[in-house]
Design a protein around this motif. Structure first.
Motif, short mmCIF file in Angstrom:
data_model
loop_
_atom_site.label_atom_id
_atom_site.label_comp_id
_atom_site.label_asym_id
_atom_site.label_seq_id
_atom_site.Cartn_x
_atom_site.Cartn_y
_atom_site.Cartn_z
N SER A 1 0.86 -1.23 -0.06
CA SER A 1 -0.09 0.03 -0.03
C SER A 1 0.86 1.11 0.14
CB SER A 1 -1.10 0.12 1.20
OG SER A 1 -0.16 0.34 2.37
N ALA A 2 0.30 2.51 0.06
CA ALA A 2 0.90 3.60 0.04
C ALA A 2 1.73 3.68 1.36
CB ALA A 2 -0.01 4.78 0.11
N GLU B 1 16.51 1.68 -9.17
CA GLU B 1 16.74 2.85 -9.69
C GLU B 1 15.51 3.80 -9.28
OE1 GLU B 1 19.63 4.43 -10.87
OE2 GLU B 1 20.36 2.61 -10.16
N PRO B 2 15.79 5.13 -9.14
CA PRO B 2 14.82 6.10 -8.68
C PRO B 2 13.85 6.20 -9.95
CG PRO B 2 16.91 7.27 -9.01
CD PRO B 2 17.21 5.74 -9.09
N ASP B 3 12.74 6.66 -9.61
CA ASP B 3 11.73 6.84 -10.62
C ASP B 3 11.82 8.25 -11.34
OD1 ASP B 3 10.00 4.42 -10.44
OD2 ASP B 3 9.73 5.39 -8.36
N SER C 1 5.59 5.26 -4.85
CA SER C 1 4.74 3.94 -4.89
C SER C 1 3.32 4.14 -4.49
CB SER C 1 5.05 3.11 -3.35
OG SER C 1 4.31 1.76 -3.32
N GLY C 2 2.32 4.12 -5.35
CA GLY C 2 1.10 4.61 -5.49
C GLY C 2 0.93 6.08 -5.30
N LEU C 3 0.35 6.66 -4.50
CA LEU C 3 0.10 7.97 -4.31
C LEU C 3 1.29 8.61 -3.31
CD1 LEU C 3 -3.70 8.23 -4.04
CD2 LEU C 3 -1.95 8.77 -5.86
N SER C 4 2.21 7.70 -2.69
CA SER C 4 3.40 8.26 -1.87
C SER C 4 4.60 8.11 -2.45
CB SER C 4 3.45 7.13 -0.53
OG SER C 4 2.18 7.32 -0.07
N VAL D 1 15.44 14.65 3.10
CA VAL D 1 14.48 13.49 2.90
C VAL D 1 13.12 13.77 2.94
CG1 VAL D 1 14.15 11.00 3.50
CG2 VAL D 1 16.32 12.12 3.94
N ALA D 2 12.44 13.69 1.74
CA ALA D 2 11.20 14.04 1.99
C ALA D 2 9.97 12.98 1.71
CB ALA D 2 10.81 15.24 1.18
N TRP D 3 9.26 12.61 2.79
CA TRP D 3 8.17 11.42 2.39
C TRP D 3 6.97 12.29 2.03
CZ3 TRP D 3 12.05 11.37 6.07
CH2 TRP D 3 12.95 10.02 6.14
N ARG D 4 6.28 12.02 1.21
CA ARG D 4 4.98 12.59 0.86
C ARG D 4 3.81 11.32 0.49
NH1 ARG D 4 8.44 16.13 -2.92
NH2 ARG D 4 8.98 17.89 -1.60
#
Length: 173
Positions: free
Chosen positions: A24-25, A112-114, A128-131, A148-151
């Motif tokens: 999940s997110a 690798e990063p998106d 990953s999904g909306l995160s 570092v940013a988690w959204r």
């Protein structure tokens, strides 16, 4: 090479957000904080982790600081966590090493990063999904810093609302 306590915590945080059995997110989230968790609960977790509450911002977000100068901003929407930013100020020679070590660790954990930014921030983003999880190295307040940013879900909608931009279509996030 010396790696500070703050950076070791950042590395641990980076690995902690990649639970292998979660799809999940919540797979990408600041360690110990669930997206949508009430602000009071987030505050209790961060204070217990060694952060001192510094107050709120104009957008009703929360600011925290650790004794080692690292700070955290918790982005809130309707009093619930939708994003977390961890900033680790450092002398220039340490910031680059911290960024590279964290980038290598995250690549090993997630591939690798998106997204890779072409600008000087050198931002890498995993989604990953909306995160999402983004790391960058930038200059701020006379120091280089690793961020570092988690959204989480709802973050983009809330930021568009704050900038008074046209909102995303209903149900987008």
């Amino acid at each position: 090479m010396y790696i500070s306590r703050a950076f070791r915590l950042m590395l641990a945080a980076g690995f902690a957000c990649f639970a292998p059995n979660v799809s999940s997110a919540q797979e990408i989230a600041f360690p110990g904080v669930a997206w949508g968790e009430p602000a009071e609960s987030v505050r209790a977790r961060l204070v217990a982790s060694g952060y001192a509450f510094q107050g709120g911002t104009e957008g009703s977000d929360q600011l925290y600081r650790r004794a080692d100068s690292a700070w955290v901003r918790v982005d809130l929407r309707d009093g619930r966590a939708i994003g977390v930013v961890l900033v680790d100020p450092a002398p220039a020679e340490q910031a680059e090493a911290r960024y590279e070590a964290l980038a290598d660790s995250l690549r090993a954990a997630r591939g690798e990063p998106d997204e890779v930014s072409p600008d000087a921030r050198r931002e890498l983003v995993w989604m990953s999904g909306l995160s999402s999880l983004a790391i960058s190295v930038s200059r701020g307040g006379g120091l280089r810093r690793v961020e570092v940013a988690w959204r989480g879900p709802g973050w983009h909608d809330e930021m568009a609302r704050r900038r008074e931009e046209r909102p995303m279509p209903a149900g987008y996030t």
